[in-house]
Design an enzyme around this catalytic site. Structure first.
Site, mmCIF file in Angstrom:
data_model
loop_
_atom_site.group_PDB
_atom_site.id
_atom_site.type_symbol
_atom_site.label_atom_id
_atom_site.label_comp_id
_atom_site.label_asym_id
_atom_site.label_seq_id
_atom_site.Cartn_x
_atom_site.Cartn_y
_atom_site.Cartn_z
ATOM 1 C CE LYS A 1 37.847 43.586 35.942
ATOM 2 N NZ LYS A 1 36.357 42.799 35.979
ATOM 3 C CD GLU B 1 31.724 28.448 39.093
ATOM 4 O OE1 GLU B 1 31.870 29.059 37.969
ATOM 5 O OE2 GLU B 1 32.606 28.286 40.038
ATOM 6 N NE ARG C 1 35.292 27.173 39.014
ATOM 7 C CZ ARG C 1 36.302 27.605 39.205
ATOM 8 N NH1 ARG C 1 37.433 27.548 38.476
ATOM 9 N NH2 ARG C 1 36.707 28.379 40.349
#
Length: 643
Positions: free
Chosen positions: A287, A373, A401
């Site tokens: 990243k 989730e 979700r």
């Protein structure tokens, strides 16, 4: 022709992947470097997601160079990786409009470009969508490649594994690129790993493998199975891809996702190879790659506001009041200091929900379940069964979700899971995929739920205390993105009486009943109406469920017009009020009921105040609604528009 003084002379010649593919391979390194520079420059102006895009620059260049996009379908997961992709696919001239009103989306969007075959903002969708494309292609007898690029964190969601299991069983031709930038799945990547990856993905290896398989078929079944297991075990030892192999994927990797000399031959081999099923290419990336400040602090440069390219310093405005997220975190910490049964659960969003602060104070009582989730909600249900007080801090849009788990594992069992829904309502630049528009409606229909929304940050502190005190049923607290009003906060939260609202301003003609942070604008509207001689009551519902029936009946009985206002979709707070009015026969005596809620359309990205105006939920809109209900010309409230 490119400007001779341009910082990006090669990139200036590339506005589509076709033009990229016309370049010799030895120029691609320069293209990638220029693309990374352009990305940093653009995001420094617009703000947005930076770190993930920097990490996929070489992957983006290599994939568009090797594959025939848009004929070959390139599907991105966690769409904030897609900024370099947008620059290479005809959108560079608009890249400095990212996430702004009328500008480019911060995610992939089918409406925006033929190079975006599937919209993505929520994670872990790319393999499922890619499989859909692949199966449809095969059923139609067509011939093109499907490449799904899945971000690292997205592999923590069960949906990714469900899709892989299905794809592996179907044996459809699908290419999945795992962008592994901080999961630590892989050992260090080096020359030997790159060599093995090229070898394993090559046609000679495939030919030998097929020959071996063909010969093994001539042996009795036990020997054939033993040969298959031996090959799988050997490749697993060399590459570490046993998990993916078990799911039916041919695993290649890990390879250095920043080394074009490694990426290009592997991608070509996979493109041209004769594989019997799906392939997974494991690319290890970093990243923030190539931009010093982002490399040093990947978390701080995941999403950024405008910043100085040279120093990396972000131009964060000085807040005039604490963020609602921060107020929630502090309030929960205060409650947890006095109640050791309080635990906090987040789904890969500790800083976004404020639970990073809670985790610093109570690390053993803080749980980050990853982008999962569904699991997170049922995990909370299990905690509640054992007498703990779980707070599930999840963005409103992400709780969608886990709706099945909210219904079956929490609501039906009446378990006191405490949902805290950040980013409720309009969210600004993240746009349609992140609007917290639906939670009032999708939770309000569930029996036994307590739903509440603070009008300001002081009310938020009290509502956290209210949730702590609710131990016999589930509850949900919603609050918006952004700053509070700058009010003085109570030292400790005080539980509110469940299902009771409050009146802030008394009037006689018009009543505005607000749910949540639209209350400030409701008070402004009341002042303007009062200046026109129209006495207006303003009330704060506090609770959408259970509804304050006495308050609703009083407002309906004592006023000619009753307006409800909420930052939520149709089917939400207004529906609860309307049901109460109809059930009590309060609509039979001339009451003019006017619900105000988000319009029945998706609202694009822009500033939050712009979105409120587009939705028609500001103070001026309340004034017009009231005047129209009374038959007044909204330009002159002193004279009726009709007799």
């Amino acid at each position: 022709m490119a400007d001779q003084g341009s910082k990006t002379p090669l990139l200036d010649r590339v506005s589509t992947p076709d033009q990229l593919r016309s370049l010799p391979e030895d120029q691609l390194r320069q293209v990638a470097d220029e693309l990374r520079s352009e990305l940093v420059e653009a995001v420094s102006v617009t703000g947005g997601h930076l770190g993930a895009g920097l990490g996929v620059v070489e992957l983006t260049v290599a994939i568009h160079y090797v594959f025939d996009t848009p004929r070959d379908k390139l599907i991105w997961d966690v769409g904030h990786q897609c900024y370099p992709h947008k620059i290479l696919t005809g959108r560079r001239d608009r890249i400095r409009t990212l996430r702004q009103s009328g500008g480019l989306s911060g995610f992939t969007s089918r409406r925006e470009s033929e190079y975006d075959p599937f919209g993505a903002a929520h994670s872990s969708t790319s393999i499922s969508a890619g499989l859909g494309y692949a199966v449809a292609r095969d059923l139609k007898g067509e011939d093109f490649n499907v490449v799904s690029v899945i971000g690292d964190g997205a592999m923590s969601a069960g949906m990714a594994y469900e899709a892989m299991n299905n794809a592996g069983a179907r044996k459809s031709r699908l290419i999945v690129v795992l962008n592994d930038n901080d999961m630590s799945i892989a050992p260090p990547v080096g020359a030997m790993s790159a060599y093995l990856s090229q070898l394993i993905s090559s046609k000679p290896y495939q030919s030998v493998r097929h020959l071996g398989k063909h010969m093994a078929e001539r042996f009795p079944r036990p020997f054939r199975k033993a040969a298959e297991r031996a090959e799988e075990y050997a490749r697993g030892l060399l590459t570490g891809g046993t998990l993916f192999e078990e799911l039916g994927f041919f695993y290649v990797g890990p390879i250095d996702g920043h080394n074009l000399d490694h990426l290009l031959p592997v991608l070509k081999n996979v493109r041209d190879g004769d594989y019997e099923g799906p392939v997974l290419i494991h690319a290890v990336t970093q990243k923030g790659k190539g931009y010093g400040p982002a490399e040093k602090a990947a978390d701080k440069y995941h999403g950024v506001v405008k910043f100085d390219v040279v120093t990396g310093k972000q131009a964060k405005p000085t807040p005039s009041a604490p963020q609602y997220t921060s107020v929630f975190a502090d309030a929960l910490i205060d409650e947890a200091e006095r109640d050791d049964r309080i635990v906090a659960v987040t789904a890969a969003m500790p800083s976004g929900t404020g639970l990073n602060k809670f985790g610093e104070r109570f690390p053993e009582r803080t749980f980050d379940v990853g982008i999962a989730e569904q699991h997170g909600v049922t995990f909370c249900a299990g905690l509640a069964c054992e007498g703990m007080k779980p707070f599930a801090a999840i963005y409103s849009t992400f709780l969608q979700r886990a709706y099945d788990q909210v219904v079956h594992d929490v609501a039906i069992q009446q378990l006191p899971v405490r949902f805290v829904l950040d980013r409720a309502g309009m969210v600004g630049a993240d746009g349609v995929t992140h609007q917290g528009a639906y939670d009032i409606a999708y939770l309000g229909c569930l029996p036994g739920f307590v739903l509440m929304a603070p009008a300001d940050e002081a009310e938020l502190v009290n509502m956290v205390a209210t949730q702590v005190a609710i131990d016999d049923r589930p509850s949900a607290l919603r609050y918006p993105r952004g700053e509070g009003l700058g009010l003085e906060l109570p030292k400790h939260g005080a539980p509110l009486e469940i299902g009771k609202g409050r009146i802030l301003k008394e009037g006689t003609k018009i009543a505005i009943l607000s749910y949540g942070t639209r209350l400030t604008d409701a008070l402004k509207a009341a002042e303007e109406l009062g200046a026109k001689g129209l006495s207006t009551t303003v009330a704060d519902a506090r609770f959408a469920k259970p509804l304050d029936s006495d308050l609703v009946r009083r407002l309906a009985a004592e006023h000619e017009v009753l307006i409800t206002i909420e930052e939520g979709s149709v089917g939400g707070f207004a529906s609860q009020v309307l049901q109460e009015l109809a059930g009590q026969g309060l609509l039979d005596h001339g009451l003019k009921f006017r619900p105000m809620y988000l319009p029945d359309r998706f609202i694009d990205h822009g500033k939050q105040d712009e979105q409120i105006a587009w939705a028609g939920l500001g103070a001026p809109d309340m004034v017009v609604t009231a005047l129209t209900a009374l038959g007044y010309n909204d330009a002159d409230a002193t004279r009726p528009a009709r007799a």
